[in-house]
Structure formats: C-alpha cells, structure tokens
Enzyme design. Structure first.
Site, mmCIF file in Angstrom:
data_model
loop_
_atom_site.group_PDB
_atom_site.id
_atom_site.type_symbol
_atom_site.label_atom_id
_atom_site.label_comp_id
_atom_site.label_asym_id
_atom_site.label_seq_id
_atom_site.Cartn_x
_atom_site.Cartn_y
_atom_site.Cartn_z
ATOM 1 N N ASP A 30 0.844 -1.194 0.000
ATOM 2 C CA ASP A 30 0.000 0.000 0.000
ATOM 3 C C ASP A 30 0.875 1.238 0.000
ATOM 4 O O ASP A 30 1.964 1.242 0.574
ATOM 5 C CB ASP A 30 -0.951 0.028 1.204
ATOM 6 C CG ASP A 30 -2.180 0.879 0.927
ATOM 7 O OD1 ASP A 30 -3.252 0.306 0.672
ATOM 8 O OD2 ASP A 30 -2.064 2.126 0.923
ATOM 9 N N LYS A 35 -0.701 2.900 7.011
ATOM 10 C CA LYS A 35 -1.367 1.594 6.978
ATOM 11 C C LYS A 35 -0.357 0.459 7.137
ATOM 12 O O LYS A 35 -0.561 -0.480 7.902
ATOM 13 C CB LYS A 35 -2.077 1.426 5.623
ATOM 14 C CG LYS A 35 -3.571 1.352 5.756
ATOM 15 C CD LYS A 35 -4.264 1.233 4.432
ATOM 16 C CE LYS A 35 -5.599 1.934 4.562
ATOM 17 N NZ LYS A 35 -6.407 1.912 3.375
ATOM 18 N N THR A 86 -11.395 2.887 -6.857
ATOM 19 C CA THR A 86 -11.882 3.462 -8.120
ATOM 20 C C THR A 86 -13.085 4.357 -7.789
ATOM 21 O O THR A 86 -14.214 4.042 -8.136
ATOM 22 C CB THR A 86 -12.301 2.359 -9.115
ATOM 23 O OG1 THR A 86 -13.152 1.403 -8.443
ATOM 24 C CG2 THR A 86 -11.112 1.632 -9.682
ATOM 25 N N GLU A 151 -14.347 -8.453 -7.607
ATOM 26 C CA GLU A 151 -14.585 -8.974 -6.256
ATOM 27 C C GLU A 151 -16.031 -8.690 -5.852
ATOM 28 O O GLU A 151 -16.548 -7.611 -6.106
ATOM 29 C CB GLU A 151 -13.599 -8.310 -5.283
ATOM 30 C CG GLU A 151 -13.703 -8.810 -3.877
ATOM 31 C CD GLU A 151 -13.670 -10.345 -3.804
ATOM 32 O OE1 GLU A 151 -12.708 -10.956 -4.269
ATOM 33 O OE2 GLU A 151 -14.665 -10.927 -3.295
ATOM 34 N N LEU A 153 -17.184 -9.508 -2.541
ATOM 35 C CA LEU A 153 -17.356 -9.604 -1.086
ATOM 36 C C LEU A 153 -18.139 -8.415 -0.553
ATOM 37 O O LEU A 153 -18.155 -7.337 -1.152
ATOM 38 C CB LEU A 153 -15.997 -9.717 -0.385
ATOM 39 C CG LEU A 153 -14.982 -8.568 -0.481
ATOM 40 C CD1 LEU A 153 -15.315 -7.397 0.403
ATOM 41 C CD2 LEU A 153 -13.606 -9.089 -0.124
ATOM 42 N N GLY A 256 -35.433 0.598 3.677
ATOM 43 C CA GLY A 256 -34.599 1.381 4.589
ATOM 44 C C GLY A 256 -34.337 2.767 4.049
ATOM 45 O O GLY A 256 -35.100 3.274 3.210
ATOM 46 N N CYS A 263 -19.529 1.052 -2.665
ATOM 47 C CA CYS A 263 -19.677 0.448 -3.995
ATOM 48 C C CYS A 263 -20.928 0.890 -4.750
ATOM 49 O O CYS A 263 -20.814 1.460 -5.837
ATOM 50 C CB CYS A 263 -19.672 -1.070 -3.867
ATOM 51 S SG CYS A 263 -18.070 -1.708 -3.360
ATOM 52 N N LYS A 266 -21.223 4.623 -6.247
ATOM 53 C CA LYS A 266 -20.263 4.973 -7.316
ATOM 54 C C LYS A 266 -20.398 4.041 -8.519
ATOM 55 O O LYS A 266 -20.226 4.465 -9.662
ATOM 56 C CB LYS A 266 -18.829 5.003 -6.777
ATOM 57 C CG LYS A 266 -18.201 3.644 -6.578
ATOM 58 C CD LYS A 266 -16.731 3.751 -6.235
ATOM 59 C CE LYS A 266 -16.105 2.393 -5.960
ATOM 60 N NZ LYS A 266 -16.066 1.464 -7.089
ATOM 61 N N ARG A 331 -18.203 5.603 3.828
ATOM 62 C CA ARG A 331 -18.304 6.150 2.477
ATOM 63 C C ARG A 331 -19.760 6.138 1.986
ATOM 64 O O ARG A 331 -20.417 5.108 1.991
ATOM 65 C CB ARG A 331 -17.390 5.367 1.524
ATOM 66 C CG ARG A 331 -15.924 5.685 1.761
ATOM 67 C CD ARG A 331 -15.014 4.861 0.870
ATOM 68 N NE ARG A 331 -14.852 3.500 1.331
ATOM 69 C CZ ARG A 331 -14.023 2.611 0.775
ATOM 70 N NH1 ARG A 331 -13.298 2.972 -0.268
ATOM 71 N NH2 ARG A 331 -13.912 1.400 1.253
HETATM 72 N N1 LIG Z 1 -15.163 -2.255 -0.271
HETATM 73 C C1 LIG Z 1 -15.918 -3.204 -0.796
HETATM 74 O O1 LIG Z 1 -16.820 -3.754 -0.157
HETATM 75 C C2 LIG Z 1 -15.691 -3.648 -2.223
HETATM 76 C C3 LIG Z 1 -16.305 -4.819 -2.681
HETATM 77 C C4 LIG Z 1 -16.060 -5.239 -3.992
HETATM 78 C C5 LIG Z 1 -15.251 -4.483 -4.825
HETATM 79 N N2 LIG Z 1 -14.676 -3.328 -4.349
HETATM 80 C C6 LIG Z 1 -13.795 -2.579 -5.245
HETATM 81 O O2 LIG Z 1 -12.443 -2.846 -4.881
HETATM 82 C C7 LIG Z 1 -11.629 -1.687 -5.078
HETATM 83 C C8 LIG Z 1 -10.951 -1.305 -3.775
HETATM 84 O O3 LIG Z 1 -11.938 -0.940 -2.828
HETATM 85 P P1 LIG Z 1 -11.611 -0.770 -1.280
HETATM 86 O O4 LIG Z 1 -12.894 -0.560 -0.590
HETATM 87 O O5 LIG Z 1 -10.714 -1.864 -0.846
HETATM 88 O O6 LIG Z 1 -10.764 0.599 -1.325
HETATM 89 P P2 LIG Z 1 -9.879 1.249 -0.168
HETATM 90 O O7 LIG Z 1 -9.931 2.719 -0.401
HETATM 91 O O8 LIG Z 1 -10.281 0.689 1.160
HETATM 92 O O9 LIG Z 1 -8.399 0.705 -0.463
HETATM 93 C C9 LIG Z 1 -7.638 1.080 -1.563
HETATM 94 C C10 LIG Z 1 -6.180 1.156 -1.116
HETATM 95 O O10 LIG Z 1 -5.351 1.285 -2.263
HETATM 96 C C11 LIG Z 1 -4.203 2.061 -1.877
HETATM 97 N N3 LIG Z 1 -3.539 2.515 -3.107
HETATM 98 C C12 LIG Z 1 -3.956 3.418 -4.030
HETATM 99 N N4 LIG Z 1 -3.053 3.515 -5.035
HETATM 100 C C13 LIG Z 1 -2.036 2.651 -4.745
HETATM 101 C C14 LIG Z 1 -0.830 2.289 -5.395
HETATM 102 N N5 LIG Z 1 -0.475 2.812 -6.582
HETATM 103 N N6 LIG Z 1 -0.041 1.388 -4.797
HETATM 104 C C15 LIG Z 1 -0.367 0.836 -3.615
HETATM 105 N N7 LIG Z 1 -1.520 1.139 -2.954
HETATM 106 C C16 LIG Z 1 -2.344 2.034 -3.505
HETATM 107 C C17 LIG Z 1 -4.819 3.130 -1.001
HETATM 108 O O11 LIG Z 1 -3.842 3.731 -0.165
HETATM 109 C C18 LIG Z 1 -5.856 2.333 -0.214
HETATM 110 O O12 LIG Z 1 -5.331 1.858 1.012
HETATM 111 C C19 LIG Z 1 -12.572 -0.615 -5.621
HETATM 112 O O13 LIG Z 1 -12.524 -0.625 -7.019
HETATM 113 C C20 LIG Z 1 -13.942 -1.067 -5.157
HETATM 114 O O14 LIG Z 1 -14.985 -0.614 -5.986
HETATM 115 C C21 LIG Z 1 -14.866 -2.909 -3.069
#
Ligand SMILES: NC(=O)c1ccc[n+]([C@@H]2O[C@H](COP(=O)([O-])OP(=O)(O)OC[C@H]3O[C@@H](n4cnc5c(N)ncnc54)[C@H](O)[C@@H]3O)[C@@H](O)[C@H]2O)c1
Length: 438
Positions: A30, A35, A86, A151, A153, A256, A263, A266, A331
C-alpha cells in the site's frame, strides 16, 4: 504461488489475507505508510470481523507480509492483483481510474518473467484493454497477461464471502493466464465454488451489472415501502411474500434509508456514464440513482415529521452511522445526508456508532458523539435507528424512555415492530409499515 496485492484496503487486505490462508505466499502493498506501519505492528487498520486473526496466523506462518514498495515482491510474483480504489471522478461521475493506471505502470516496471496482472478493483468495461495497451506500448519487453477478476465480497461478511463465494468470475482468454488463475483459486474450487471463465470485457460488465441489479432491487422495495405507508400495507410482509418466489428471492428486499457504502453509489453512477458514452443508456439505473439520492434527504424529512414537523432546538439521537453494520466504513453512508438535513433544520445531533465514529468525525459536521445509546438519548426529543447494529436490537425501552425528553423512535431499518415499542409508551415510526403517534 507468489501473489502481490496492490492496495491494502477493504478488498486488498481481506483478499490478501485469505489467499495466504489458502497457502499462497502473499505480499500486501500500500502507498499509505501509516497503513503498512500499523499492519507491521500487528494492528488492522479497518474493522472487519475475523480479519485480525487471519492476518496474525498467516504472518506467524510466514505467508503474509506488508510493504510500501512493490519492487522486489512483484519481480518474484506469479500473479499481481490491483485492488486500489476506483472512486467517482469529481465532476462527471465516471470511475476515476488514475490509481489503477498508476499501479499498472508501477507493476509493469517491476515485472520479471511471465506475470499475470489482475484487476480486482471494480473497473469499467475496456479498462483491461487500456492496461494491455499501456503494457504493450510502454513496456514492450514485458511478458504480462491482463485478467479481470472482480470482487463480490460484502464488508462486514468479507471473510466468509471471500472463502465461500457464489462464484468467481475470471475474464481472460489467455491460456497461460487461465492455468495460473485456476491454481490461485484451486483451494476454493475444491470447495466447489464455481470458477466462471469469460471474456475480459464481459467480466468487467458482470461486476457493474450485479451491483446495479442489487441497487435496483433495494430501490424497488423502498418505493414499495413508501406506497405501503400510504395505503396501509406492511412492506416487510410484502417483501417476504414476494421473496418466497424463487424467481425473485428474499435478499436485498429490506426497506430502509437508501443504499450507501463504498460500492453501489459509485458503481451505479459509473455504469450510467459508461452506458451513455456507448449511446446505450441504462434508464432503469439512471432512475435508481435519482430515487436513491432523493431518498436519503427524504429520511431526514421523515425524522423531522416525527418531531411534529420541527426540529429547531431539539436534540436528535442517532443510533448507527456506518452504511451498514459490522464495518467502520462511512463512504456514502445515508447518515451523512440525514445528519445534514437535521442540522439544516436546526437540530442538535448526537450520535453513537459501535465502530464508525472515528471515520464519521472526518465526514460529518457538528455532531456530538456518545459512548452508548443511553448516553446520547438523555434529554433527546427523538431516537433514530440509522444502522441495524446487533447491539441496537435489544434496547432497554424502559430505561430509554426514562432518559428521553419525548419518547419518539424513528426506526429506519425496521428492526422493531409497532407492538414491541408502543407498549413502553413510545411513538414509533418505521419504514413502509404502520406508525403510531400517542
Ligand atoms: N469495499 C468493498 O466492499 C468492495 C467490494 C467489492 C469491490 N470493491 C472494489 O475494490 C476496489 C478497492 O476498494 P476498497 O474498498 O478496498 O478501497 P480502499 O480505499 O479501502 O483501499 C484502496 C487502497 O489502495 C491504496 N492505493 C492506491 N493507489 C495505490 C498504489 N499505486 N499502490 C499501492 N496502494 C495504492 C490506497 O492507499 C488504499 O489503502 C474498488 O474498485 C472497489 O470498488 C470494493
């Protein structure tokens, strides 16, 4: 297998820890130094039930490590997952892919030998093609296959969802990549989780179509809830009645305050924008987005109506702030809009959330936080259940009423029923069900 996970947020950290638990060697990378320092010190920077134990076990077993630098680990990796954010791009609602492309370039520079690069981030159709173009034009000597593996989850149940998925979608037609991805997910395949292989663009669209469909289902039942209130029906019974039909299913039919989270808001918006760009608008989803946006503010008005149409100078106690229980994620939580509507109406807003208060402080305005439901209910003119945390399901109503100035409860998650609450002398307002004023 040697796996590198770029991005150690809600998805990257859970996926990385679970892959390590399957026996792979995983490095979670990361950009955020804070972190990685926390993770190396044995702290888990997000709240996700069960995650800390899996991280600890796999670190001790030497299968999981953390770094701010992808360089040495990517060189040795068989597979590199991109799990960076994203978010919605400011101004136009398209997915902001700058983090994805930046990560892709960093990965390509570090790759040695044949490597599979996988987008686990939710990315619009064509992103894999663009990454492939970047690799081909800017890193012509590198041997990389680009795969989509969205993903599915859910935060709060992420470990179970990752380990027992309904399906694993893998978008690639590259034979070598297919073999590598089979090996990555082999432990799950043995559990009979179906691996669903398809073209990369199809895989990218599956993720958006799934989220849009679920968001639409929630929005549908929310509109039926509004109608139920007007005509004297009970939306929970309607949901149960339609959900027993296997063609419909009973999931995502809880009325609700509108969907929120990291997710659905966006991703629905990004799908709308992609579809418009391709001159093939998805009008159902456009409408879903608009209805859901209006709904959050409408929930603020619902609370105000329960307080005789005026909250100026009144104390409102909010139970729960996160977009759903068992996460600390704020979020796009509906609470953000509800709080703003109450503050705009002149209310004094007090809140308690079991895990989300630190994150809430960063996004909410003038809110006073308390340490439990009873502290914030003292002298309150109304208690509002915003998030259905388990600990709100068995409130001590006698105690609550004795503390409050006016015994008004607004239950935006329908965790109680009228009969549960009115016998204690509360005025009770639910969503899509009968409400009662004293
Ligand atoms: N949160 C969910 O429940 C969920 C479920 C399915 C899919 N997603 C998708 O998964 C993706 C990630 O979501 P998230 O909730 O884990 O995001 P998040 O913001 O919790 O985590 C993203 C991490 O990426 C790091 N990062 C950014 N650029 C980087 C780089 N170049 N090198 C290393 N680290 C870098 C950031 O510091 C951050 O810690 C998104 O596209 C989201 O839509 C999320």
């Amino acid at each position: 297998m040697r796996i590198v996970m770029i991005g150690s947020g809600y998805v990257g950290l859970v996926s990385g820890a679970c892959f390590a638990d399957f026996g792979h060697h995983v490095t979670c990378v990361d950009k955020s130094e804070a972190k990685i320092v926390a993770l190396e010190a044995g702290e888990v920077p997000i709240f996700e039930p069960g995650l800390d134990a899996i991280i600890q076990q796999n670190r001790s077993a030497g299968r999981l490590d953390f770094s701010t630098n992808l360089d040495p680990s990517v060189g040795d990796a068989d597979v590199v997952f991109i799990a960076v954010g994203t978010p919605s791009r400011r101004g136009d609602g398209h997915a902001d892919l700058s983090y994805v492309y930046a990560a892709a370039r960093e990965i390509a520079a570090a790759v040695q030998g044949f490597t599979v690069v996988v987008t686990k981030s939710t990315v619009p159709v064509g992103t894999g093609d663009e990454i492939e173009r970047i690799f081909r034009e800017e890193f012509p000597d590198k041997d990389i296959a680009v795969v989509s593996n969205p993903e599915f989850l859910r935060e709060g149940a992420a470990i179970t969802d990752f380990k027992r998925p309904d399906r694993i979608v893998i978008g690639t037609e590259d034979g070598r990549a297919i073999e590598v991805m089979r090996e990555v997910y082999r432990p799950l395949y043995l559990n009979e989780a179906p691996l669903y292989f398809c073209e990369r663009r199809t895989s990218e669209l599956i993720k958006y179509a799934a989220n849009a469909f679920l968001a639409m289902k929630i929005t549908f039942i929310n509109e039926i809830a509004d109608l139920s209130e007007k005509i004297g029906a009970d939306v929970q019974k309607v949901a149960k009645g339609i959900g027993m039909d296997k063609r419909i299913g009973d999931k995502f039919l809880h009325a609700g305050p509108g969907y929120g989270g990291s997710c659905f808001p966006k991703d629905t918006l990004a799908l709308v924008k992609t579809a418009q760009d391709f001159d093939s608008p998805v009008r159902l989803i456009e409408t879903t987005v608009a209805i859901n946006d209006n709904r959050k503010r409408a929930m603020g008005r619902k609370v105000i109506a329960a307080c005789d149409g005026d909250v100026r100078g009144k104390k409102i106690a909010l139970l729960g702030l996160t977009f759903k229980p068992n996460t600390d994620d704020m979020r796009d939580a509906p609470s953000i809009t509800i709080v703003q509507a109450l503050l705009d109406g002149g209310a004094s807003v007090h809140a308690y959330d079991p895990e989300g208060m630190d994150a809430a402080k960063a996004v909410l305005g003038a809110v006073t936080y308390g340490k439990d439901p009873y502290e914030i209910a003292a002298n309150a003119d109304a208690v509002v259940i915003v998030t259905e945390w388990e600990e709100f399901r068995a409130l001590d109503f006698t105690r609550l009423k004795s503390l409050m100035k006016a015994p008004v409860m607004v239950d935006l998650r329908n965790i109680y029923s009228l009969s549960d609450v009115v016998k204690y002398g509360f005025e009770y307002f639910a969503v899509g069900r009968k409400s009662q004023k004293q």
